[in-house]
Motif scaffolding. Structure first.
Motif, PDB file in Angstrom:
ATOM      1  N   GLY A 231      14.243 -10.804  11.361  1.00 50.25           N
ATOM      2  CA  GLY A 231      14.061 -10.891   9.908  1.00 50.25           C
ATOM      3  C   GLY A 231      13.405  -9.720   9.219  1.00 50.25           C
ATOM      4  N   ARG A 232      13.740  -8.504   9.623  1.00 53.33           N
ATOM      5  CA  ARG A 232      13.165  -7.344   8.921  1.00 53.33           C
ATOM      6  C   ARG A 232      13.621  -7.294   7.485  1.00 53.33           C
ATOM      7  NH1 ARG A 232      12.235  -2.648  13.108  1.00 53.33           N
ATOM      8  NH2 ARG A 232      11.710  -1.485  11.247  1.00 53.33           N
ATOM      9  N   ASP A 233      14.753  -7.933   7.187  1.00 50.76           N
ATOM     10  CA  ASP A 233      15.259  -7.929   5.818  1.00 50.76           C
ATOM     11  C   ASP A 233      14.549  -8.948   4.923  1.00 50.76           C
ATOM     12  OD1 ASP A 233      16.234 -10.220   6.930  1.00 50.76           O
ATOM     13  OD2 ASP A 233      18.355  -9.677   6.772  1.00 50.76           O
TER      14      ASP A 233
ATOM     15  N   LEU B 200      25.081   0.224   3.728  1.00 53.88           N
ATOM     16  CA  LEU B 200      24.354  -0.567   2.724  1.00 53.88           C
ATOM     17  C   LEU B 200      23.779  -1.765   3.468  1.00 53.88           C
ATOM     18  CD1 LEU B 200      26.837  -0.772  -0.328  1.00 53.88           C
ATOM     19  CD2 LEU B 200      24.805   0.672  -0.155  1.00 53.88           C
ATOM     20  N   ASN B 201      22.556  -2.150   3.143  1.00 51.16           N
ATOM     21  CA  ASN B 201      22.017  -3.280   3.891  1.00 51.16           C
ATOM     22  C   ASN B 201      22.418  -4.620   3.271  1.00 51.16           C
ATOM     23  OD1 ASN B 201      20.162  -3.842   1.871  1.00 51.16           O
ATOM     24  ND2 ASN B 201      18.574  -2.567   2.809  1.00 51.16           N
ATOM     25  N   ASP B 202      22.126  -5.717   3.981  1.00 51.55           N
ATOM     26  CA  ASP B 202      22.544  -7.052   3.533  1.00 51.55           C
ATOM     27  C   ASP B 202      22.024  -7.386   2.136  1.00 51.55           C
ATOM     28  OD1 ASP B 202      23.910  -7.458   5.820  1.00 51.55           O
ATOM     29  OD2 ASP B 202      22.632  -9.057   6.619  1.00 51.55           O
TER      30      ASP B 202
ATOM     31  N   MET C  30       1.063  -1.466   9.625  1.00 56.58           N
ATOM     32  CA  MET C  30       1.942  -2.313   8.817  1.00 56.58           C
ATOM     33  C   MET C  30       2.854  -3.053   9.766  1.00 56.58           C
ATOM     34  SD  MET C  30       3.893  -0.507   5.685  1.00 56.58           S
ATOM     35  CE  MET C  30       2.874   0.196   4.403  1.00 56.58           C
ATOM     36  N   PRO C  31       3.170  -4.295   9.472  1.00 51.96           N
ATOM     37  CA  PRO C  31       4.055  -5.018  10.397  1.00 51.96           C
ATOM     38  C   PRO C  31       5.466  -4.427  10.372  1.00 51.96           C
ATOM     39  CG  PRO C  31       3.765  -6.272   8.399  1.00 51.96           C
ATOM     40  CD  PRO C  31       2.839  -5.106   8.294  1.00 51.96           C
ATOM     41  N   THR C  32       6.216  -4.769  11.383  1.00 52.94           N
ATOM     42  CA  THR C  32       7.612  -4.374  11.429  1.00 52.94           C
ATOM     43  C   THR C  32       8.298  -4.838  10.152  1.00 52.94           C
ATOM     44  OG1 THR C  32       7.483  -4.829  13.761  1.00 52.94           O
ATOM     45  CG2 THR C  32       9.672  -4.546  12.866  1.00 52.94           C
ATOM     46  N   GLY C  33       9.084  -3.964   9.582  1.00 51.22           N
ATOM     47  CA  GLY C  33       9.790  -4.337   8.359  1.00 51.22           C
ATOM     48  C   GLY C  33       8.938  -4.165   7.112  1.00 51.22           C
ATOM     49  N   GLY C  34       7.702  -3.706   7.295  1.00 48.99           N
ATOM     50  CA  GLY C  34       6.789  -3.560   6.166  1.00 48.99           C
ATOM     51  C   GLY C  34       7.122  -2.374   5.275  1.00 48.99           C
ATOM     52  N   GLY C  35       7.882  -1.427   5.813  1.00 53.68           N
ATOM     53  CA  GLY C  35       8.254  -0.260   5.014  1.00 53.68           C
ATOM     54  C   GLY C  35       7.448   0.972   5.363  1.00 53.68           C
ATOM     55  N   LYS C  36       7.243   1.193   6.653  1.00 52.24           N
ATOM     56  CA  LYS C  36       6.462   2.347   7.091  1.00 52.24           C
ATOM     57  C   LYS C  36       7.198   3.663   6.853  1.00 52.24           C
ATOM     58  CE  LYS C  36       5.617   0.578  11.229  1.00 52.24           C
ATOM     59  NZ  LYS C  36       5.860  -0.843  10.921  1.00 52.24           N
ATOM     60  N   SER C  37       8.518   3.675   7.071  1.00 50.30           N
ATOM     61  CA  SER C  37       9.237   4.960   7.003  1.00 50.30           C
ATOM     62  C   SER C  37       9.030   5.688   5.675  1.00 50.30           C
ATOM     63  CB  SER C  37      10.734   4.782   7.233  1.00 50.30           C
ATOM     64  OG  SER C  37      11.031   3.549   7.784  1.00 50.30           O
ATOM     65  N   LEU C  38       9.057   4.898   4.604  1.00 44.41           N
ATOM     66  CA  LEU C  38       8.904   5.508   3.290  1.00 44.41           C
ATOM     67  C   LEU C  38       7.582   6.271   3.171  1.00 44.41           C
ATOM     68  CD1 LEU C  38      10.957   5.053   0.988  1.00 44.41           C
ATOM     69  CD2 LEU C  38       9.268   3.547  -0.054  1.00 44.41           C
TER      70      LEU C  38
ATOM     71  N   ILE D 180      14.507  -0.515  17.599  1.00 52.39           N
ATOM     72  CA  ILE D 180      15.711  -1.139  17.066  1.00 52.39           C
ATOM     73  C   ILE D 180      15.415  -1.545  15.624  1.00 52.39           C
ATOM     74  CG2 ILE D 180      17.220  -3.162  17.219  1.00 52.39           C
ATOM     75  CD1 ILE D 180      17.786  -1.144  19.373  1.00 52.39           C
ATOM     76  N   ASP D 181      16.171  -0.955  14.728  1.00 52.87           N
ATOM     77  CA  ASP D 181      15.907  -1.100  13.307  1.00 52.87           C
ATOM     78  C   ASP D 181      16.761  -2.157  12.640  1.00 52.87           C
ATOM     79  OD1 ASP D 181      13.933   0.322  12.284  1.00 52.87           O
ATOM     80  OD2 ASP D 181      15.077   2.095  11.731  1.00 52.87           O
ATOM     81  N   LYS D 182      17.599  -2.832  13.416  1.00 53.56           N
ATOM     82  CA  LYS D 182      18.563  -3.772  12.827  1.00 53.56           C
ATOM     83  C   LYS D 182      17.846  -4.783  11.939  1.00 53.56           C
ATOM     84  CE  LYS D 182      22.281  -6.863  14.372  1.00 53.56           C
ATOM     85  NZ  LYS D 182      23.382  -6.314  13.560  1.00 53.56           N
TER      86      LYS D 182
ATOM     87  N   ALA E 192       0.808  -1.220   0.000  1.00 54.75           N
ATOM     88  CA  ALA E 192       0.000   0.000   0.000  1.00 54.75           C
ATOM     89  C   ALA E 192       0.843   1.274   0.000  1.00 54.75           C
ATOM     90  CB  ALA E 192      -0.929  -0.007   1.208  1.00 54.75           C
ATOM     91  N   GLN E 193       2.161   1.146  -0.015  1.00 54.64           N
ATOM     92  CA  GLN E 193       3.011   2.344   0.070  1.00 54.64           C
ATOM     93  C   GLN E 193       2.616   3.427  -0.941  1.00 54.64           C
ATOM     94  OE1 GLN E 193       6.940   0.709  -0.454  1.00 54.64           O
ATOM     95  NE2 GLN E 193       7.500   0.999   1.698  1.00 54.64           N
ATOM     96  N   GLU E 194       2.405   3.015  -2.176  1.00 55.06           N
ATOM     97  CA  GLU E 194       2.159   4.006  -3.219  1.00 55.06           C
ATOM     98  C   GLU E 194       0.890   4.803  -2.933  1.00 55.06           C
ATOM     99  OE1 GLU E 194       2.044   2.433  -7.181  1.00 55.06           O
ATOM    100  OE2 GLU E 194       2.285   4.447  -8.050  1.00 55.06           O
TER     101      GLU E 194
HETATM  102  P1  ADP Z   1       9.135  -0.457   9.303  1.00 52.02           P
HETATM  103  O1  ADP Z   1       9.400   0.946   9.787  1.00 52.02           O
HETATM  104  O2  ADP Z   1       7.767  -0.658   8.770  1.00 52.02           O
HETATM  105  O3  ADP Z   1       9.500  -1.503  10.310  1.00 52.02           O
HETATM  106  P2  ADP Z   1      11.171   0.183   7.411  1.00 52.02           P
HETATM  107  O4  ADP Z   1      10.573   1.416   6.903  1.00 52.02           O
HETATM  108  O5  ADP Z   1      12.323   0.286   8.346  1.00 52.02           O
HETATM  109  O6  ADP Z   1      10.072  -0.749   8.063  1.00 52.02           O
HETATM  110  O7  ADP Z   1      11.573  -0.723   6.157  1.00 52.02           O
HETATM  111  C1  ADP Z   1      12.055  -2.035   6.326  1.00 52.02           C
HETATM  112  C2  ADP Z   1      12.990  -2.416   5.208  1.00 52.02           C
HETATM  113  O8  ADP Z   1      12.291  -2.542   3.983  1.00 52.02           O
HETATM  114  C3  ADP Z   1      14.085  -1.392   4.970  1.00 52.02           C
HETATM  115  O9  ADP Z   1      15.301  -2.083   4.808  1.00 52.02           O
HETATM  116  C4  ADP Z   1      13.661  -0.695   3.691  1.00 52.02           C
HETATM  117  O10 ADP Z   1      14.759  -0.237   2.944  1.00 52.02           O
HETATM  118  C5  ADP Z   1      12.934  -1.802   2.954  1.00 52.02           C
HETATM  119  N1  ADP Z   1      11.932  -1.258   2.039  1.00 52.02           N
HETATM  120  C6  ADP Z   1      10.935  -0.390   2.318  1.00 52.02           C
HETATM  121  N2  ADP Z   1      10.196  -0.136   1.236  1.00 52.02           N
HETATM  122  C7  ADP Z   1      10.732  -0.858   0.225  1.00 52.02           C
HETATM  123  C8  ADP Z   1      10.422  -1.015  -1.172  1.00 52.02           C
HETATM  124  N3  ADP Z   1       9.394  -0.379  -1.744  1.00 52.02           N
HETATM  125  N4  ADP Z   1      11.211  -1.841  -1.892  1.00 52.02           N
HETATM  126  C9  ADP Z   1      12.255  -2.496  -1.323  1.00 52.02           C
HETATM  127  N5  ADP Z   1      12.598  -2.376  -0.046  1.00 52.02           N
HETATM  128  C10 ADP Z   1      11.856  -1.572   0.736  1.00 52.02           C
END
Ligand code: ADP
Ligand code: ZN
Length: 644
Positions: free
Chosen positions: A335-337, A578-580, A53-61, A307-309, A35-37
């Motif tokens: 496993g956020r990655d 740079l991430n993994d 959104m779950p952890t690692g779902g990409g909320k920051s964007l 913790i964002d690791k 749903a990011q877009e």
């Molecule tokens: P949250 O805050 O929801 O826990 P983050 O915003 O930290 O999650 O994002 C988790 C990971 O997903 C980050 O490593 C980020 O770079 C990656 N990520 C987010 N959006 C996308 C995307 N559209 N495509 C690929 N990776 C993404």
């Protein structure tokens, strides 16, 4: 050089950057996720919303991108300094003008940031809630041009929740003071009660909610019967996660210390973390966990929020958390990655008793205790279920999994056997009844198995009709049965006499044979125990981790070493450089040109500019070594062949 995408911000719309172009140029990503877009479009257009959104779902964007696309600065409210610091470090790496305002700054440092904000020199500003609510900060914000307010970890407004922060309550004034600035609330905790509270407190009535699936398919859930928790944990780590980063949660500080020491003694790189540690040491342990590879942090729940690791490979619980929300949030740090990770817990009867006692003894109102008890029971239900754990977990959050089995939890992978345990339950209930509801597990089991201990004789319990009627089961089978009978609600821990069990309303029907009791079949021999070290998956995981060393000597290893050095130089965690996933992308594609490198997810314009040459040189030098080695091998085998 200013980023061209950002430099055009707020200018003529004909050349205004699009969400897609900024996603690519700044964040190095090709496509939106889920749903990011839609969220980005909605917020960029000035709308309020709630994002679940779950952890690692990409909320920051969801708030970072609109902050870059809208005029003015995006203000991010976040409860934890560590999180803000890491996010800002990551944004600066990507060339975004970001800063943080928190209590660690001097007056002068804070003033400088305020001046930059007022002069329009910031894209994103992270502020701790208590700071934001000060008259000084509110005054500055009301003079600045603001793109949006993002309220991260929005569940902190919930008084029922596990992360309640009184400062968050004050955030309701944002709607009043800044009616024209869009508010976006984000959280990974999404039960209905919390959701409603967020909407109320942050005045989001009528604003849309964007709810992503809460499923974390890469996390494997496993809950095992507690025997010797430390031994079980050591086996779990050495057999399935040797060299991996992980988090181990314990309830008490003493247990944290003890467990960390035991792991260290077993040769595992483990560090303790709890609120009682000296603050320098605590910060140092956290930094080492974040920055170094393969550290296991043993912690109380004080650790982890923010913790964002991304590369935490397992989260282990040695004690039962308070409720499913807490369990889900804590395990969600694995496993956020998106790569395989484990959520592993050992759990036993004493855990239920202990958590109930904490609720009974808490100061809260009766209504609060009742909610807490219901929530605990839901978690115990999850721990006891013989069906798919993921289905149950998601069901708790109101989500239905398409298939009824996930195939990636212990119950799906090796389905437990269930049998009619009504007679066993009746024997247990009778022994509780005949002994006056005053005794604990050990004594009840002594009676059932027919052991004439001093205590049994002292109370004359060897003369009861229930004495010795359960000799067909061993102690551990009786413990497991008792745990399940308690979990099913047919017995309850006494809230006054600690350790004792009392009958409940449903006990009668069990005793009369009206209610059947299904119990998980516990094997009699210790070797076949549930959670014994060599599970089928254990073998599979061990095989994967054995491959790791060879990778570390190749290009990936060289990239990791280079990244560690960069991280040290810039004073940021390795994954901020740079991430993994990006490193692996480079290792598998071996890019030779800037354009090839740019195509890898995680490489934006700024990172290309900063690291492009170094990375390409590294790839080239490794390729050179590899080809020399191959030639060498070919030559050597040729020699050998010649002599033969
Ligand atoms: P949250 O805050 O929801 O826990 P983050 O915003 O930290 O999650 O994002 C988790 C990971 O997903 C980050 O490593 C980020 O770079 C990656 N990520 C987010 N959006 C996308 C995307 N559209 N495509 C690929 N990776 C993404
Ligand atoms: Zn499952």
């Amino acid at each position: 050089m200013p980023n061209p995408a950002i430099a055009t911000k707020g200018q003529n719309s004909a050349i205004a950057p699009t969400a897609q172009s900024v996603l690519h140029s700044v964040f190095g990503l090709r496509a939106f996720r889920g749903a990011q877009e839609e969220i980005v479009r909605h917020v960029t257009a000035g709308g309020d919303c709630l994002v679940l959104m779950p952890t690692g779902g990409g909320k920051s964007l969801c708030y970072q991108l609109p902050s870059l696309l809208r005029e003015g600065c995006g203000v991010v409210v976040s409860p934890l300094i560590a999180l803000m610091r890491d996010q800002v470090a990551g944004l600066l790496e990507a060339g975004v003008k970001a800063a943080v305002l928190n209590s660690t700054l001097s007056w002068d440092e804070a003033s400088e940031i305020e001046q930059r904000l007022l002069a329009g020199g910031l894209d994103l500003l992270y502020i701790a809630p208590e700071r934001l609510l000060t008259p000084r900060c509110l005054a500055v914000l009301s003079r600045a041009r603001l793109a949006l307010f993002a309220i991260d970890e929005a569940h902190c407004v919930s008084q029922w929740g596990h992360d309640f922060r009184p400062e968050y309550i004050g955030l309701s004034l944002l709607a009043e003071r800044f009616p024209k600035v869009p508010r976006i609330a984000l959280t990974a905790t999404a039960d209905n009660l919390t959701r409603r509270e967020i909407v109320d407190r942050l005045v989001l009535n009528g604003a849309p909610s964007f709810v992503a699936s809460f499923d974390r398919p890469n996390i494997q859930y496993e809950i095992i019967d507690k025997k010797n928790a430390q031994t079980q944990l050591k086996a779990f780590i050495t057999e399935r996660h040797a060299g991996d980063a992980g988090i181990v949660y314990c309830l008490s500080r003493a247990k944290v210390e003890d467990t960390a020491a035991a792991l260290t003694k077993a040769g595992i790189a483990a560090l303790p973390y709890h609120a009682g540690l000296d603050s320098d040491l605590r910060a140092r342990n956290q930094d080492r966990f974040l920055n170094e590879d393969g550290i296991v942090i043993v912690a109380t729940v004080a650790f982890g929020m923010g913790i964002d690791k991304p590369d935490v490979r397992f989260v282990a619980h040695l004690d039962l958390p308070k409720n499913i929300e807490a369990y889900y949030q804590e395990t969600g740090r694995a496993g956020r990655d998106g790569k395989p990770a484990d959520a592993w817990m050992t759990y036993g009867l004493a855990d239920i008793v202990q958590q109930r006692r904490m609720i009974d003894e808490s100061q809260g109102a009766e209504a609060f205790k009742r909610v807490s008890l219901d929530k605990l029971n839901a978690l115990v239900g999850l721990a006891e279920t013989t069906h798919c754990r993921r289905t149950r977990l998601l069901g708790y959050f109101g989500e239905k999994l398409e298939a009824s089995k996930c195939g990636n939890c212990d119950n799906c992978l090796s389905p437990p056997k269930v049998r009619d345990g009504s007679v066993i339950a009746q024997k247990l209930l009778s022994s509780v009844y005949r002994t006056g509801e005053r005794f604990g597990a050990a004594h009840l089991i002594d009676i059932l198995t027919g052991r004439e201990t001093d205590r049994v004789k002292q109370f004359g319990h060897h003369q009861l009709s229930v004495f010795g009627i359960g000799a067909n089961l061993n102690d551990s089978q009786w413990r497991a049965a008792l745990r399940q009978v308690v979990a099913l609600g047919h017995l309850r821990p006494d809230s006054e006499a600690f350790g004792a069990f009392k009958l409940t309303e449903s006990s009668r029907d069990v005793l009369k044979g009206i209610t059947a009791v299904m119990l998980r079949e516990e094997p009699a021999d210790a070797a076949g125990q549930r959670g014994a070290s060599k599970s089928k998956r254990g073998v599979k995981f061990a095989a994967i981790s054995r491959e790791a060393p060879s990778q570390s000597t190749g290009l990936l290893g060289a990239l990791r070493a280079w990244r560690s050095e960069m991280a040290r130089k810039h004073g940021v965690p390795a994954y901020v450089v740079l991430n993994d996933a990006t490193l692996e992308g480079i290792a598998t594609t071996s890019p030779r040109t800037h354009a090839q490198l740019r195509a890898i997810a995680g490489i934006g314009d700024k990172k290309l500019e900063r690291y492009g040459d170094a990375l390409i040189a590294l790839v080239a030098s490794k390729a050179h070594c590899a080809s020399r080695a191959t030639q060498g091998r070919a030559a050597a085998s040729g020699d050998f062949g010649g002599r033969r």
